[in-house]
Design an enzyme around this catalytic site. Structure first.
Site, mmCIF file in Angstrom:
data_model
loop_
_atom_site.group_PDB
_atom_site.id
_atom_site.type_symbol
_atom_site.label_atom_id
_atom_site.label_comp_id
_atom_site.label_asym_id
_atom_site.label_seq_id
_atom_site.Cartn_x
_atom_site.Cartn_y
_atom_site.Cartn_z
ATOM 1 N N ARG A 199 -0.693 30.753 -27.864
ATOM 2 C CA ARG A 199 -1.323 30.818 -26.534
ATOM 3 C C ARG A 199 -0.419 31.492 -25.500
ATOM 4 O O ARG A 199 -0.413 31.118 -24.330
ATOM 5 C CB ARG A 199 -1.710 29.424 -26.019
ATOM 6 N N ASP A 252 -10.824 34.409 -30.066
ATOM 7 C CA ASP A 252 -11.053 32.977 -30.273
ATOM 8 C C ASP A 252 -11.501 32.746 -31.705
ATOM 9 O O ASP A 252 -12.162 33.605 -32.289
ATOM 10 C CB ASP A 252 -12.118 32.461 -29.305
ATOM 11 N N TYR A 260 -16.142 22.244 -35.732
ATOM 12 C CA TYR A 260 -16.850 22.643 -34.509
ATOM 13 C C TYR A 260 -18.347 22.813 -34.758
ATOM 14 O O TYR A 260 -19.174 22.428 -33.937
ATOM 15 C CB TYR A 260 -16.275 23.953 -33.960
ATOM 16 N N ARG A 299 -3.611 30.792 -19.589
ATOM 17 C CA ARG A 299 -3.866 30.407 -18.199
ATOM 18 C C ARG A 299 -2.614 30.034 -17.422
ATOM 19 O O ARG A 299 -2.690 29.815 -16.218
ATOM 20 C CB ARG A 299 -4.849 29.228 -18.169
ATOM 21 N N ARG A 344 -9.297 37.052 -16.053
ATOM 22 C CA ARG A 344 -10.367 36.275 -16.651
ATOM 23 C C ARG A 344 -11.420 35.838 -15.638
ATOM 24 O O ARG A 344 -12.554 35.540 -16.004
ATOM 25 C CB ARG A 344 -9.782 35.017 -17.326
#
EC number: 4.1.1.37
Length: 367
Positions: free
Chosen positions: A37, A86, A164, A41, A50
């Site tokens: 990562r 992703d 998921y 962010r 973004r």
């Protein structure tokens, strides 16, 4: 291995191959470092880029993915870049709807509930053609990097993707996905095979597009015990590496090192070390010396500083890095965090981590 590296697209020559050499188990002058990562962010410029569009629209924009991938390299002397994308683009390409809900994470409005729901999935052979935007992002980023560092491609492992698709999002217990394993073992294997069949051409396609290494994320390994893991996760992890390697050879592409990162999968370290991957990634719950004893000398280890250690002072980060490097030893090792960076982390502390790895690993080799 440098001579074998294929540059079919006329990519710029690689100037820093330290990460690749460590991955292949060759000697390096210092320990290479990158962060899971690292495009994220915690960087104000990431949030700015973004802000304009929703998450999966960003993933579908090669220009945006390229920009986000390169941002951390403008700040830090990292030894590898990892493409911004992703793991859930694969279920999307199989025909499932996935949205990213702010503050909640990924959500599948119509998860797989019954065996017959598997019929809704598209033919896995079509997945790679659905994911052309990822390949374009990789090619564009590889050009933009101008050979500064290697570019890593990635995907989620079959069991993690299955969780998921069945749970419909994140879960603290994975009880719905595990219910499938216990109540519907046949259907579970069918789904895991579909996912494996989708992943193989997708990963081969990433290399054809310019990825120089591949990482498979088994992020939800920890929800399985040793038995379920060896039945429903490990065979597919092995299958992916075996078939991707064969696929690269068939396509006339040079081999690339492959990394398996099974979070909380410490109970299967020996098996993971023999699953056909050059590198085994470790989370922060594993003691480096013990891991090295258990996996032997045939694989490179990657990891495993607790991401929360980056909340410590820069001086303390230096000490923790020094300890970690001592524990792993100078060769067959790639420094990383034991999981991804968190959004509230100070970029300066990320820089301190990267610099400490470079500095202390050089000193370690002198002594």
């Amino acid at each position: 291995m440098e001579a074998k590296e294929s540059r079919p697209q006329g990519f710029p020559e690689l100037k820093n191959d330290t990460f690749l050499r460590a991955a292949w188990g060759e000697e390096t002058d210092y320990t290479p470092v990158w962060c899971m990562r690292q495009a994220g962010r915690y960087l104000p410029e990431f949030r700015e880029t973004r802000a304009a569009q929703d998450f999966f629209s960003t993933c579908r924009s090669p220009e945006a993915c390229c920009e986000l991938t390169v941002q951390p390299l403008r700040r830090f002397p990292l030894d590898a870049a990892i493409i911004f994308s992703d793991i859930l683009v694969v279920p999307q390409a199989l025909g499932m709807e996935v949205t990213m809900v702010p503050g909640k994470g990924p959500s599948f409005p119509e998860p797989l509930r019954e065996e017959r729901d598997l019929e809704r999935l598209r033919d896995p052979a079509t997945v790679a053609s659905e994911l052309g935007y990822v390949f374009q992002a990789i090619t564009l980023t590889r050009q933009q990097l101008a050979g500064r560092v290697p570019l890593i491609g990635f995907a989620g492992a079959p069991w993690t993707l299955m969780t998921y698709m069945v749970e419909g999002g994140g879960s603290s217990t994975m009880s719905q996905a595990k219910r499938w394993l216990y109540q519907r073992p046949q259907a579970s294997h069918q789904l895991l095979r579909i996912l494996t069949d989708a992943l193989v051409p997708y990963l081969v396609g990433q290399v054809a597009a310019g990825a120089q290494a591949l990482q498979l994320f088994e992020s939800h390994a920890g929800h399985l015990g040793p038995q379920l893991f060896s039945k429903f996760a490990l065979p597919y992890i092995r299958d992916v590496s075996k078939r991707v390697k064969a696929g690269l050879q068939e396509a006339g592409l040079a081999p690339v090192p492959m990394i398996i990162f099974a979070k909380d999968g410490h109970f299967a370290l020996e098996e993971l070390a023999q699953a056909g991957y050059e590198v085994v990634g470790l989370d922060w719950t594993v003691a480096p010396e013990k891991a090295r004893e258990r996996v032997g000398k045939t694989v490179t280890l990657q990891g495993n500083l607790d991401p929360c250690a980056l909340y410590a002072s820069e001086e303390e980060i230096g000490k923790l890095v020094q300890q970690m490097l001592n524990d792993f030893g100078p060769q067959r090792y790639i420094a990383n965090l034991g999981h991804g960076l968190y959004p509230d982390m100070d970029p300066e502390h990320v820089g301190a981590f990267v610099d400490a790895v470079h500095k202390h690993s050089r000193l370690l080799r002198q002594n």
